[in-house]
Design a protein around this motif. Structure first.
Motif, mmCIF file in Angstrom:
data_model
loop_
_atom_site.group_PDB
_atom_site.id
_atom_site.type_symbol
_atom_site.label_atom_id
_atom_site.label_comp_id
_atom_site.label_asym_id
_atom_site.label_seq_id
_atom_site.Cartn_x
_atom_site.Cartn_y
_atom_site.Cartn_z
ATOM 1 N N THR A 72 0.834 -1.201 0.000
ATOM 2 C CA THR A 72 0.000 0.000 0.000
ATOM 3 C C THR A 72 0.869 1.252 0.000
ATOM 4 O OG1 THR A 72 -1.916 -1.037 1.048
ATOM 5 C CG2 THR A 72 -1.663 1.332 1.357
ATOM 6 N N LEU A 73 1.895 1.273 0.855
ATOM 7 C CA LEU A 73 2.805 2.427 0.867
ATOM 8 C C LEU A 73 3.464 2.589 -0.491
ATOM 9 C CD1 LEU A 73 4.221 4.684 2.477
ATOM 10 C CD2 LEU A 73 6.006 3.017 3.037
ATOM 11 N N ARG A 74 3.840 1.490 -1.119
ATOM 12 C CA ARG A 74 4.482 1.526 -2.435
ATOM 13 C C ARG A 74 3.525 2.076 -3.496
ATOM 14 N NH1 ARG A 74 9.187 -0.696 -4.047
ATOM 15 N NH2 ARG A 74 9.412 -1.458 -6.194
ATOM 16 N N VAL A 75 2.276 1.663 -3.439
ATOM 17 C CA VAL A 75 1.277 2.183 -4.378
ATOM 18 C C VAL A 75 1.114 3.690 -4.202
ATOM 19 C CG1 VAL A 75 -1.193 2.173 -4.948
ATOM 20 C CG2 VAL A 75 0.022 0.009 -4.611
ATOM 21 N N LEU A 76 1.001 4.136 -2.962
ATOM 22 C CA LEU A 76 0.746 5.545 -2.687
ATOM 23 C C LEU A 76 1.925 6.439 -3.014
ATOM 24 C CD1 LEU A 76 -1.110 5.246 0.744
ATOM 25 C CD2 LEU A 76 -2.125 5.864 -1.454
ATOM 26 N N THR A 77 3.147 5.939 -2.880
ATOM 27 C CA THR A 77 4.330 6.786 -3.008
ATOM 28 C C THR A 77 5.153 6.522 -4.262
ATOM 29 O OG1 THR A 77 5.687 5.233 -1.718
ATOM 30 C CG2 THR A 77 4.534 6.973 -0.499
ATOM 31 N N ARG A 78 4.761 5.501 -5.065
ATOM 32 C CA ARG A 78 5.603 5.147 -6.197
ATOM 33 C C ARG A 78 4.802 4.687 -7.427
ATOM 34 N NH1 ARG A 78 11.096 2.438 -6.503
ATOM 35 N NH2 ARG A 78 11.215 2.742 -4.249
ATOM 36 N N LEU A 79 3.843 3.782 -7.229
ATOM 37 C CA LEU A 79 3.250 3.077 -8.367
ATOM 38 C C LEU A 79 2.061 3.794 -9.001
ATOM 39 C CD1 LEU A 79 3.419 -0.609 -7.072
ATOM 40 C CD2 LEU A 79 5.047 0.624 -8.521
ATOM 41 N N GLU A 80 1.257 4.466 -8.198
ATOM 42 C CA GLU A 80 0.079 5.129 -8.745
ATOM 43 C C GLU A 80 0.492 6.410 -9.483
ATOM 44 O OE1 GLU A 80 -3.945 5.466 -9.656
ATOM 45 O OE2 GLU A 80 -2.857 3.795 -8.757
ATOM 46 N N ALA A 81 -0.067 6.640 -10.641
ATOM 47 C CA ALA A 81 0.312 7.781 -11.475
ATOM 48 C C ALA A 81 -0.421 9.053 -11.044
ATOM 49 C CB ALA A 81 0.014 7.486 -12.944
ATOM 50 N N LYS A 82 0.348 10.051 -10.604
ATOM 51 C CA LYS A 82 -0.234 11.353 -10.268
ATOM 52 C C LYS A 82 0.823 12.460 -10.335
ATOM 53 C CE LYS A 82 -3.114 14.457 -8.636
ATOM 54 N NZ LYS A 82 -4.253 14.969 -9.442
ATOM 55 N N VAL A 83 1.959 12.252 -9.637
ATOM 56 C CA VAL A 83 2.971 13.304 -9.535
ATOM 57 C C VAL A 83 4.336 12.726 -9.879
ATOM 58 C CG1 VAL A 83 4.147 14.905 -7.971
ATOM 59 C CG2 VAL A 83 1.667 14.581 -7.792
ATOM 60 N N ILE A 84 5.104 13.457 -10.688
ATOM 61 C CA ILE A 84 6.476 13.078 -11.024
ATOM 62 C C ILE A 84 7.421 14.083 -10.381
ATOM 63 C CG2 ILE A 84 8.151 12.795 -12.900
ATOM 64 C CD1 ILE A 84 5.858 11.868 -14.663
ATOM 65 N N GLY A 85 8.428 13.575 -9.691
ATOM 66 C CA GLY A 85 9.371 14.431 -8.994
ATOM 67 C C GLY A 85 10.371 15.078 -9.935
ATOM 68 N N PRO A 86 11.175 16.009 -9.414
ATOM 69 C CA PRO A 86 12.151 16.716 -10.244
ATOM 70 C C PRO A 86 13.218 15.810 -10.849
ATOM 71 C CG PRO A 86 12.443 17.229 -7.910
ATOM 72 C CD PRO A 86 11.161 16.504 -8.029
ATOM 73 N N ASN A 87 13.427 14.623 -10.244
ATOM 74 C CA ASN A 87 14.398 13.668 -10.794
ATOM 75 C C ASN A 87 13.798 12.752 -11.851
ATOM 76 O OD1 ASN A 87 12.758 12.116 -9.173
ATOM 77 N ND2 ASN A 87 14.432 11.121 -8.056
ATOM 78 N N GLY A 88 12.518 12.964 -12.179
ATOM 79 C CA GLY A 88 11.844 12.156 -13.188
ATOM 80 C C GLY A 88 11.194 10.905 -12.653
ATOM 81 N N ALA A 89 11.347 10.638 -11.357
ATOM 82 C CA ALA A 89 10.755 9.445 -10.747
ATOM 83 C C ALA A 89 9.353 9.747 -10.244
ATOM 84 C CB ALA A 89 11.628 8.947 -9.592
ATOM 85 N N SER A 90 8.511 8.723 -10.237
ATOM 86 C CA SER A 90 7.145 8.894 -9.746
ATOM 87 C C SER A 90 7.130 9.089 -8.236
ATOM 88 C CB SER A 90 6.309 7.662 -10.100
ATOM 89 O OG SER A 90 5.046 7.708 -9.443
ATOM 90 N N ALA A 91 6.272 9.991 -7.780
ATOM 91 C CA ALA A 91 6.010 10.165 -6.349
ATOM 92 C C ALA A 91 4.635 9.621 -5.983
ATOM 93 C CB ALA A 91 6.101 11.647 -5.974
ATOM 94 N N GLY A 92 4.057 8.813 -6.870
ATOM 95 C CA GLY A 92 2.744 8.253 -6.588
ATOM 96 C C GLY A 92 1.697 9.337 -6.473
ATOM 97 N N LEU A 93 0.831 9.203 -5.497
ATOM 98 C CA LEU A 93 -0.199 10.214 -5.267
ATOM 99 C C LEU A 93 0.345 11.421 -4.512
ATOM 100 C CD1 LEU A 93 -3.328 8.056 -4.318
ATOM 101 C CD2 LEU A 93 -2.706 9.014 -6.535
ATOM 102 N N ASN A 94 1.555 11.290 -3.972
ATOM 103 C CA ASN A 94 2.206 12.414 -3.281
ATOM 104 C C ASN A 94 1.319 12.986 -2.179
ATOM 105 O OD1 ASN A 94 4.575 14.003 -3.063
ATOM 106 N ND2 ASN A 94 3.595 15.699 -4.129
ATOM 107 N N LEU A 95 0.813 12.107 -1.338
ATOM 108 C CA LEU A 95 -0.040 12.537 -0.226
ATOM 109 C C LEU A 95 0.773 13.279 0.824
ATOM 110 C CD1 LEU A 95 -2.238 9.330 0.357
ATOM 111 C CD2 LEU A 95 -2.615 11.223 -1.251
ATOM 112 N N THR A 96 0.067 13.948 1.711
ATOM 113 C CA THR A 96 0.737 14.649 2.806
ATOM 114 C C THR A 96 1.338 13.655 3.792
ATOM 115 O OG1 THR A 96 -1.265 14.725 4.160
ATOM 116 C CG2 THR A 96 -0.877 16.587 2.650
ATOM 117 N N ARG A 97 2.274 14.174 4.593
ATOM 118 C CA ARG A 97 2.902 13.342 5.623
ATOM 119 C C ARG A 97 1.850 12.770 6.579
ATOM 120 N NH1 ARG A 97 6.709 16.520 7.184
ATOM 121 N NH2 ARG A 97 8.596 15.309 6.730
#
Length: 421
Positions: free
Chosen positions: A123-148
């Motif tokens: 679940t953490l992996r889906v939320l922070t990596r696998l789900e498509a929503k936000v791409i970080g400045p390094n080109g890697a996915s940030a997942g949904l990029n939810l708040t802390r």
């Protein structure tokens, strides 16, 4: 007004949004989960009964909606931000693979060389990596990029895999974002919102799975009411699987539970409108009791609140927790272990083993467009296996069957793999 401070920070900074809607960061979190592909896929993932086998029965999607509703109400009464606990309830099962816990066990065995598999870590992996929503400045996915705060609220098991423990919440290669969301938090301590979500999950799982079992004809209370040996066997199951209480103490709690007129009225369930009304009244009353008991006990210990984050811990009275565990045990004994279940679980696990092997052998061409680049970028065999496992875990029950059929031939319907037995 949108919350400020570290709780509302995101792993990847995003430009401010001025849409005139005035939504808080936590309201945006909830919307991101609700509109995600991973959330939609829960509609065709098994809860306890196989998805699609009965229009009455719950799936992972309906279960998650119910957990979110219970968590939101309970959290609001304690003073938590309602959108944070709601988001946690909606998101808590996003990492579960096809075929429920049977699938989770299969993938854990298949993923030994890359750190295993666990639904909460996934679940953490889906939320922070696998789900498509936000791409970080390094080109890697940030997942949904939810708040802390929202990510922390989803963390039921905020620790890596430990020797001898089955449950954990983070894989080794997800440690950077995990350490960020857990900054300045004592190791292993869960925030109040995560505890609220976890108890809401237990309540929903225990009460609703028994409701589904009674409606489906798998659960009847008559043997428990009539047979002391059967009550003792159930209590022993629960002591082994769901509770730290002794089987003798659980037997006493079970006797009180069965004596409750609410449950006794269900012994003659026949599926009629009147019987369904009585069943729903029972599930509503039990849910209300379990929630109210936790709220009252927490307020007694920590004061009226409001409470949030690490200002308090959820207090669930011992007997209430035991009653909930016994209801989970009823679903375990009479639904999950009903005749034919073991053979069905074995078929499902064989299917997933075949999928992992087949996709690994034919990667990256056999992988979805989301996963193929990740496989190519992986640095070693373990990392490539993790990508394949991510692919398989993302599938719904029928999609897993169809993908297996495309790789190896055979039927494309779920009947032979998911029949009720």
């Amino acid at each position: 007004m949108s919350p400020v401070g570290p709780d509302a920070r995101r792993w990847v900074d995003e430009p401010a949004k001025d849409t005139g809607q005035g939504r808080s960061a936590f309201e945006r979190d909830r919307a991101r989960v609700l509109h995600s592909a991973a959330f939609r896929r829960l509609a065709a993932k098994t809860q306890v009964h196989t998805a699609g086998t009965d229009d009455f029965l719950r799936t992972r999607l309906t279960h998650s909606l119910e957990v979110a509703q219970i968590a939101r109400e309970m959290g609001s009464r304690l003073g938590c931000d309602p959108d944070v606990v709601d988001t946690a309830g909606l998101a808590h099962d996003l990492g579960h693979p096809p075929f429920g816990h049977s699938g989770e066990e299969a993938l854990d065995a298949l993923a030994t060389t890359c750190g295993g598999f666990e639904g909460n870590a996934q679940t953490l992996r889906v939320l922070t990596r696998l789900e498509a929503k936000v791409i970080g400045p390094n080109g890697a996915s940030a997942g949904l990029n939810l708040t802390r705060a929202s990510l922390d609220a989803v963390s039921k098991y905020p620790w890596p895999r430990r020797t001898g423990e089955r449950k954990f919440g983070v894989y080794a290669d997800d440690h950077p974002v995990f350490e960020w969301l857990r900054a300045d938090v004592p190791d292993g301590r869960r925030c109040l919102e995560a505890q609220v979500m976890d108890w809401a999950d237990d309540v929903a799982y225990s009460v609703h799975d028994v409701e589904d079992g009674i409606h489906g004809g798998y659960v009847t209370l008559r043997p428990l009411l009539a047979d002391a040996d059967e009550r003792a066997a159930l209590s022993a199951d629960v002591a082994t699987t769901y509770s730290g209480e002794s089987s003798s103490d659980l037997a006493e709690v079970l006797a009180d539970l069965l004596a409750d007129p609410l449950l006794a009225s269900l012994s003659g369930y026949d599926g009629s409108y009147r019987a369904q009304t009585a069943l729903k009244a029972t599930t509503s009353a039990l849910t209300g009791r379990f929630v109210a008991a936790a709220v009252a006990a927490t307020r007694r210990r920590f004061g009226p609140g409001p409470h949030r984050r690490y200002a308090a811990d959820l207090v669930v009275p011992r007997e209430v927790r035991a009653r909930c565990a016994l209801l989970k045990g009823i679903a375990l004994r009479y639904v999950l272990r009903r005749p034919g279940s073991a053979a069905r679980y074995e078929r499902q696990q064989q299917l997933l083993a075949g999928l992992v092997a087949g996709l690994a052998d034919r990667a990256p061409e056999a992988l979805d467009a989301v996963f193929a680049p990740l496989w190519r970028a992986a640095g070693d065999d373990a990392a490539r296996l993790r990508v394949v496992v991510d692919q398989v875990a993302s599938l719904t029950d029928p999609a897993a069957v169809q993908r297996h059929a495309r790789l190896f031939g055979g039927p494309t319907d779920a009947g032979g793999w998911c029949d009720l037995g």
